[in-house]
Structure formats: C-alpha cells, structure tokens
Design a protein around this motif. Structure first.
Motif, PDB file in Angstrom:
ATOM      1  N   ASP A 626       0.813  -1.219   0.000  1.00  0.00           N
ATOM      2  CA  ASP A 626       0.000   0.000   0.000  1.00  0.00           C
ATOM      3  C   ASP A 626       0.841   1.262   0.000  1.00  0.00           C
ATOM      4  N   GLY A 627       2.165   1.119  -0.099  1.00  0.00           N
ATOM      5  CA  GLY A 627       3.046   2.286  -0.187  1.00  0.00           C
ATOM      6  C   GLY A 627       3.618   2.753   1.130  1.00  0.00           C
ATOM      7  N   ARG A 628       3.240   2.197   2.247  1.00  0.00           N
ATOM      8  CA  ARG A 628       3.789   2.646   3.526  1.00  0.00           C
ATOM      9  C   ARG A 628       5.261   2.238   3.631  1.00  0.00           C
ATOM     10  N   ALA A 629       6.069   3.186   4.118  1.00  0.00           N
ATOM     11  CA  ALA A 629       7.506   2.972   4.199  1.00  0.00           C
ATOM     12  C   ALA A 629       7.881   2.246   5.476  1.00  0.00           C
ATOM     13  N   ILE A 630       8.832   1.317   5.341  1.00  0.00           N
ATOM     14  CA  ILE A 630       9.371   0.571   6.479  1.00  0.00           C
ATOM     15  C   ILE A 630      10.872   0.834   6.519  1.00  0.00           C
ATOM     16  N   ALA A 644      11.595  10.387  10.453  1.00  0.00           N
ATOM     17  CA  ALA A 644      10.771  11.408   9.808  1.00  0.00           C
ATOM     18  C   ALA A 644       9.944  10.858   8.658  1.00  0.00           C
ATOM     19  N   ARG A 645      10.422   9.774   7.992  1.00  0.00           N
ATOM     20  CA  ARG A 645       9.729   9.333   6.769  1.00  0.00           C
ATOM     21  C   ARG A 645       9.037   7.988   6.895  1.00  0.00           C
ATOM     22  N   ALA A 646       9.441   7.145   7.852  1.00  0.00           N
ATOM     23  CA  ALA A 646       8.927   5.767   7.912  1.00  0.00           C
ATOM     24  C   ALA A 646       7.613   5.704   8.663  1.00  0.00           C
ATOM     25  N   ALA A 647       6.711   4.878   8.152  1.00  0.00           N
ATOM     26  CA  ALA A 647       5.474   4.593   8.887  1.00  0.00           C
ATOM     27  C   ALA A 647       5.708   3.530   9.955  1.00  0.00           C
ATOM     28  N   ILE A 648       6.663   2.624   9.694  1.00  0.00           N
ATOM     29  CA  ILE A 648       7.017   1.569  10.656  1.00  0.00           C
ATOM     30  C   ILE A 648       8.538   1.545  10.759  1.00  0.00           C
ATOM     31  N   PRO A 662       5.070   6.548  13.316  1.00  0.00           N
ATOM     32  CA  PRO A 662       3.819   6.109  13.986  1.00  0.00           C
ATOM     33  C   PRO A 662       3.965   4.793  14.734  1.00  0.00           C
ATOM     34  N   VAL A 663       4.725   3.839  14.187  1.00  0.00           N
ATOM     35  CA  VAL A 663       4.933   2.543  14.828  1.00  0.00           C
ATOM     36  C   VAL A 663       6.431   2.341  14.997  1.00  0.00           C
ATOM     37  N   ILE A 664       6.856   2.171  16.237  1.00  0.00           N
ATOM     38  CA  ILE A 664       8.268   1.990  16.549  1.00  0.00           C
ATOM     39  C   ILE A 664       8.442   0.646  17.253  1.00  0.00           C
ATOM     40  N   ILE A 665       9.238  -0.219  16.650  1.00  0.00           N
ATOM     41  CA  ILE A 665       9.558  -1.524  17.244  1.00  0.00           C
ATOM     42  C   ILE A 665      11.064  -1.549  17.427  1.00  0.00           C
ATOM     43  N   ASP A 666      11.522  -1.096  18.589  1.00  0.00           N
ATOM     44  CA  ASP A 666      12.948  -0.988  18.852  1.00  0.00           C
ATOM     45  C   ASP A 666      13.372  -1.945  19.953  1.00  0.00           C
ATOM     46  N   ARG A 667      14.612  -1.777  20.388  1.00  0.00           N
ATOM     47  CA  ARG A 667      15.172  -2.697  21.388  1.00  0.00           C
ATOM     48  C   ARG A 667      14.347  -2.701  22.669  1.00  0.00           C
ATOM     49  N   ALA A 677       4.427  -9.133  15.301  1.00  0.00           N
ATOM     50  CA  ALA A 677       3.747  -9.362  14.023  1.00  0.00           C
ATOM     51  C   ALA A 677       2.756  -8.231  13.831  1.00  0.00           C
ATOM     52  N   LEU A 678       2.711  -7.673  12.624  1.00  0.00           N
ATOM     53  CA  LEU A 678       1.854  -6.529  12.343  1.00  0.00           C
ATOM     54  C   LEU A 678       0.936  -6.853  11.174  1.00  0.00           C
TER      55      LEU A 678
END
Length: 729
Positions: A626-630, A644-648, A662-667, A677-678
């Motif tokens: 759908d074009g969302r950046a990861i 600044a640019r990633a949606a995930i 908007p969605v941050i999956i970090d350490r 899982a998303l």
C-alpha cells in the motif's frame, strides 16, 4: 400472544426429555467419569492462560476440597453433583499446575553471557556433527549461586571425547532460553523452564575433562543410564550402518540425533515420524511382544496352562518390562504418559476389566496431568490422547467384522482374515489422523495427505519385524548376541525408509497451511471430546464446535510484517502476496514465519533471494504494497531521517524519544514484549507480540539482580530451539 409464548417452552420441554434420557444412559454406561479429566485439564488451561505470577497454593486446593466436600451432599441432585465435581477437579488442576511451577523453580539466565563454565554432564545426544549436552552447572563466571541456572543445554564439536558423568570446564557462550519466534508460536522458554534448563548456547575453545566433584546419587544414576543408552545407540547404528541404522537406534533408545535431515523429512512426509519418537506405539508393541512371548511360553507347559493364571502372569511381566523400557529410553514426557496409559491398559487384565476403555484413558490422563500439568499444552499429549480417544470411540467400526466369514471354507476365511487386517490398519490410521489433525496442524502447520498410505505400508513392518527385533535384540545385548538381530531390524527399517522416500517424492506430499489461532483449536478439541466421550446421540453436538472451528481455521489472520526477537531482521508481504526478507533475521525464526504464513519455501532459499528493499551499512528501507515505508535501522545515525519518513520503524537499537514514526519496534519494545507481528489495514496497523498479555510467568521472569552483567561479554551465537516432538500415538 400467550399461546405463541408457550410454543418455545413446549419445544424446549420436548428437547429436554431426550437430552435427560441421553444423560441418564451416559451415567449408566459410566461415561461421565472421563469428563472429570476434562475438568482437571480445564483448570490447568486457566492457570497457564490467565494466572499472573505465582498463585497462593492453598487457595485452589481449598476451593477444590470445598467443592468435592459439597459434592458428597448432592447425591439426589445429579446436576448439582456434576457441577460440584467439575468445579472441584478444575480447582485441583489449577493447583497441580501451580504446585508444578513451584517444584521445578530454578533461576533463568537474564541476559547473554560468555563465561567459564564448570559442571557435570547429565546427558549427551550424539549428532551427525558434534553433540548436544545437558550440563548440571556448578559455576558460571562470577554469577552468585542464587542466580546460577540449574542446567544448561550446550552444543559442541567432537574435538574432545565426552560421556555422561564427566565433569568439564570450558568457556560457554550462553543466552536465555528463547521465547516464541512469533505471537502464538512455540515457546521453548516455557518447556526449558519445566526441564530445569536456565540457558542454552555452545562450548568454545578448549574443553577440559575432570572427575566430577561428588555429584548427587540421582545425577550419577541419570548419567550412567544415559551412557548406557548411548552405548546401545552406537551398537545398533553400527550393526547395520547408514540412516537405517540410525533410525533403528532411535526406535529402541529414543536417541534421534544421528538421523539426518533428508531421512527426517521423508519420515514426516510419509506421516510416520511418530514411529521414531518413544511413545504409545512403542510401549504398546513392547508390552504386547513380551505379553505374547511369556503367555506362549507358559502355554507350552500343560500344567502351567491348566493350573496357573497364564494371562495375568504375562500381563504382570509385560508391565515390568515396559516400565524398565521407559526408564531406559530416558523417561521423557511422551514416554512417561505412554507408560501410564499402557500400565493402566495392561493392568486392567490383572483385575479382569476391559483393557481398552475410555474410563482407563481418563484415569491415565489424570495421572499424567497431575505429574506434568505443562504437558497439556504440548502436541505430544494432545495428539496421543486424541488418537487413543478416537480409536476407542470407533473401535466397533474399525475391527473388520464386516469381513468375518464363520461358515466359509479355509480359503475364504483366509481371505477374510487378510481383508480384516487391511481394513483395520487403514481405518485405524484414518481415525488416528483425523483425531490428531487439529493438533498437528496447529503446532506444525503441515498436513501429510498420504499419511494413511505411509502408515498402512510401514506399520506392518514395524509391528511384525522392527519391534519384535527391538525386544529380542535388547534381551540379547547383555550376552553380546544381538548384532545379527540389529542387522535384520536394519533391513526392515531400510524398507520403511524406502517407502517413506517414495511417498515423499509425491507431489504435495507435505502441504504447509497457515497457522490458525487458539480459539479454533479449542473449538476443534471440544468437538473431539464431544464426539468421542459420549456413547449416545449426544455425539451429534460435536458438529457445532467442529464446523465453527473449521470456519475459524479456514480464515486465519495473515500478518503483513514479522519482526524477530532481536530486531535484526523482518519479513514483509510483497506485492505478489508472499513474504520477502528485510535485513538479516535468524534462519530458524524465518522458517517459523514462513510456516505460519502457509509458505512451503525454505528459509535458506528466501535468505539467498533478492531482499525486499535497499540496504546499506546504516540500515534498510522497503515499502508495503500500500506504499507505507518501512525502515530497519542498524546505525543510530539513520534515526533522524528514518524517524521522519517511515510509517514503521524497526531497530535492534533504542529509538530516540523524539522519533516521530507512527509505529516503533525498537530494542526497548522487543525486550519488553518479544517478537512482533503486524497486520496493516486501511484503517491502521494492528500490532501483536509474543508477550503482549503483560503477564509475568516464571519462565519470563529474570533472576533477581544484575549479576549476570559481570559474568562475561555479550554476543553469543544462539542455537535454534527445537520444535516440539511429533509423537501422535
């Protein structure tokens, strides 16, 4: 209006009569007792699904005792009696699980370490390359004793000859037992906790063998028994050689490390991998062979046959021999449960009761679950008891009576006997596969459509040649007269492998199906219980949960993105609808994601293919359909741009507080909640995690303090955790 209101009441009254009569007949047939085992298991499920922390054990014990005491006052009210007994056994199941957690409690490593390890080898499993050890830990770096794992599981290359009972000193690279690779996946950390394993990893550098420093008697006995198992494993494997020898050894001792990957895959594709896992099939055949030999030998003496209870003597000898066999095979979970079932079935002969009955099966389940409540969550318990319940319920349909010819000639009777054997084998296999299919599919995400054919062709070899040779060879082993028997057994196993490889060559011999949720599994398990435990028309009720469970299983949630536990890699759904790799996820975790998605590709193939996005030293960038950046961040310098640019945003590092993704999956998030899982939808992103429930069961709780930080450096090389054993019968 009043008349219309009375219509449902009359209909309900009409239904209530047959329902109550059916329940009365169930009670007459003594088929309500098995439901107590179901209630006991329900209490265990409540504990593992909802208990947060460690309950106060007197609470469920007191509640269970109160309910059972109340049941003694409900003799004239059957509904109240059933409710009180059910609640009482559910409370006892909850208490059994709580007690088991406290009894096996041992420290679990809180973080990865590289440190000197000293200990005693408790067991050793040889493999094609190297071996895997269970070491009873004495010291680990500078860890204080209160945070020291009881056992660790480590692998090593065969540079130094080792055997169970040896003391060793070596440098170990260890990490906490890994949790599920995906939400709802197999949790090795839970199983390791109940085995007392507090860390996994490998031995590196020089291994020094030393005498064990006064180990306890239980450890010395366990090590001696494991050493004897390894010696017999090597003798059987060398008696024929190659993979037939390795499989023959596994059939006798339960040591499966020498079986290669292609042979394992062929056995699974043919649906007969349960043969090499010490379980009900082995126990029943071993007991049956001993029972037949002893009974036949005693029957040869006329005086014994007339004056002695030959059948009961044979049953007692079978019980002793199968108990000894279980001890020798390692007393693993599947073997223990199978031993309890077999002892009850054979023991029924001593008291002149039917050997195969649902009541005995329920008693075996109660004993097994009281000893090891955690087994209820594993595929071995579910598949073995499910298969036996299905076979008992369908016993009259699969005994081949249709081909009985009492008044026919010898040729016709012989043909009828062969036909009965073929029909019974095919029907038994089909019933067992149907009964175990929900559990096998849930845990392994695979279906073997030719399993009926594989079992029908190989089980005669196993029953008539392999298992009798296993018993005779084991008896001849102390006299050193066993080698010809192992060669004969190897010939039969070679034929079994040839059949398996032939079936594995069929197109779609293994079908990978998407993983479905626990709700569908509970519905299908309820359908199995309702379809096998009743003896009346109440069985028809099973259609309702069966259809509902199949509907839920047919439409599983398909995730758009998987993230590994460390945040080093991910798999995202591409424009073609299949998963593609982003970064460098561990191969084992990628394999689990593919299976959960119903994708039969190998992880190695996917890792070697073109990546899903563009990567450099700072990280990787990709887009969903759908074009969302990861963004996968490897270096902290990439955070300003990617935030600044990633949606995930995914990273093994800790994202800065001002990151605007908007969605941050970090350490920090992965450490708190585990693998992610998303599912990306037009309305937003739905996140799920392996530890999203927020509970703190003991296998997720790190030991107190941070002493592990001083034990050594980080960055071990984790070994992949094993899947649960595939032992349906």
């Amino acid at each position: 209006m009043a008349a219309l209101a009375r219509v449902p009441n009359r209909a309900l009254a009409d239904l209530r009569g047959p329902f109550l009569r059916a329940l009365a007949r169930e009670a007459e047939q003594r088929r309500l007792f098995p439901w107590l085992a179901v209630a006991f298991g329900a209490g265990i499920l409540v504990f593992f699904a909802a208990a947060d922390g460690r309950p106060w054990l007197p609470a469920p014990l007191g509640a269970g005792a109160a309910c059972l005491a109340l049941a003694t006052r409900m003799g004239a009210r059957p509904w109240s009696l059933a409710l009180a007994l059910g609640c009482g056994f559910a409370c006892l199941g909850f208490a059994a699980a709580a007690w088991r957690v406290e009894r096996v409690a041992a420290p679990v490593l809180s973080r990865t370490v590289v440190a000197p390890l000293t200990g005693v080898i408790e067991s050793l499993d040889e493999r094609e390359e190297g071996a895997r050890l269970i070491v009873r830990v004495e010291t680990l770096g500078t860890l204080p004793r209160e945070t020291l794992p009881l056992r660790v599981r480590v692998s090593y290359r065969k540079a130094t000859p080792l055997k169970p009972g040896d003391g060793l000193s070596a440098t170990a690279r260890l990490l906490p037992p890994p949790e599920a690779a995906r939400p709802g996946g197999y949790d090795f950390a839970r199983d390791a906790y109940f085995q007392g394993i507090g860390a996994v990893g490998s031995l590196v550098g020089t291994i020094t063998v030393r005498p064990a420093s006064d180990p306890p008697l239980s450890l010395r006995l366990a090590a001696a028994l494991d050493d004897a198992r390894n010696a017999l494993t090597r003798r059987i494997a060398d008696g024929y050689g190659g993979q037939p020898g390795a499989v023959a050894a596994a059939l006798v001792t339960g040591k499966r490390g020498l079986i290669g990957g292609p042979a394992n895959d062929a056995l699974r594709a043919a649906g007969i991998y349960h043969v090499v896992s010490i379980s009900g099939l082995h126990m029943v055949l071993a007991a049956g062979v001993v029972f037949w030999i002893i009974r036949a030998a005693l029957a040869l003496a006329p005086r014994c046959a007339v004056f002695w209870p030959v059948k009961k003597i044979a049953a007692a000898c079978a019980m002793v021999s199968v108990s000894a066999y279980c001890a020798f095979s390692g007393w693993d979970i599947a073997a223990e449960r199978s031993l309890v079932m077999t002892l009850i079935m054979v023991g029924a002969i001593l008291v002149d009761r039917p050997a195969l009955s649902m009541r005995n099966l329920a008693l075996a389940a109660l004993i097994g679950l009281a000893r090891e409540p955690e087994a209820l969550l594993g595929p071995s318990f579910q598949m073995s008891f499910g298969a036996v319940a299905g076979l008992i319920a369908c016993a009259r349909l699969i005994d081949g009576r249709l081909f009985a010819m009492p008044g026919a000639g010898r040729l016709a009777r012989g043909a009828g006997f062969v036909a009965r054997g073929i029909v019974a084998t095919l029907a038994t296999t089909l019933v067992a596969q149907i009964a175990t299919a929900p559990f096998a599919t849930y845990h392994f995400q695979t279906v073997q459509p030719f399993g009926v054919l594989g079992n029908a062709l190989t089980l005669p070899l196993v029953s008539l040649v392999v298992m009798p040779c296993a018993v005779l060879g084991t008896l001849a082993y102390p006299f050193a007269l066993d080698r010809p028997i192992w060669w004969i057994m190897g010939q039969a196993v070679a034929g079994m492998l040839a059949i398996s490889e032939w079936i594995a060559g069929f197109e779609r011999s293994v079908i990978v199906v998407p993983a479905f949720g626990t709700g569908a599994l509970l519905l299908l398990a309820s359908a199995l219980l309702l379809g096998t435990l009743p003896v009346t028309g109440l069985r028809r009720i099973a259609l309702v949960p069966a259809l509902a469970g199949l509907a839920f299983a047919a439409f599983p949630d398909r995730q758009s993105l998987y993230v590994d536990r460390q945040g080093t890699g991910a798999a995202l759904r591409g424009a073609d609808g299949r998963l593609a790799v982003l970064g460098k996820p561990p191969a084992f975790e990628l394999e689990q994601w593919l299976k959960a998605d119903g994708d039969g590709r190998r992880a190695a193939v996917l890792l070697a293919a073109s990546p899903a996005g563009r990567c450099d030293r700072l990280g990787c960038a990709a887009s969903l359909p759908d074009g969302r950046a990861i963004a996968l961040v490897r270096d902290a310098r990439a955070f300003p741009e990617d935030c600044a640019r990633a949606a995930i945003l995914i990273s093994a590092l800790t994202a800065p507080p001002n990151c605007a993704a908007p969605v941050i999956i970090d350490r920090r998030r992965l450490s708190a909640f585990g693998a992610a899982a998303l599912r990306v939808e037009p309305g937003g992103v739905t996140e799920s995690y392996a530890r999203a429930d927020g509970r703190a069961p003991p296998w997720r709780t790190p030991p107190p303090g941070t002493a592990a930080r001083a034990a050594g450096a980080e960055e071990p090389v984790p070994e992949p955790e094993p899947e649960p054993s595939h032992a349906p019968f």
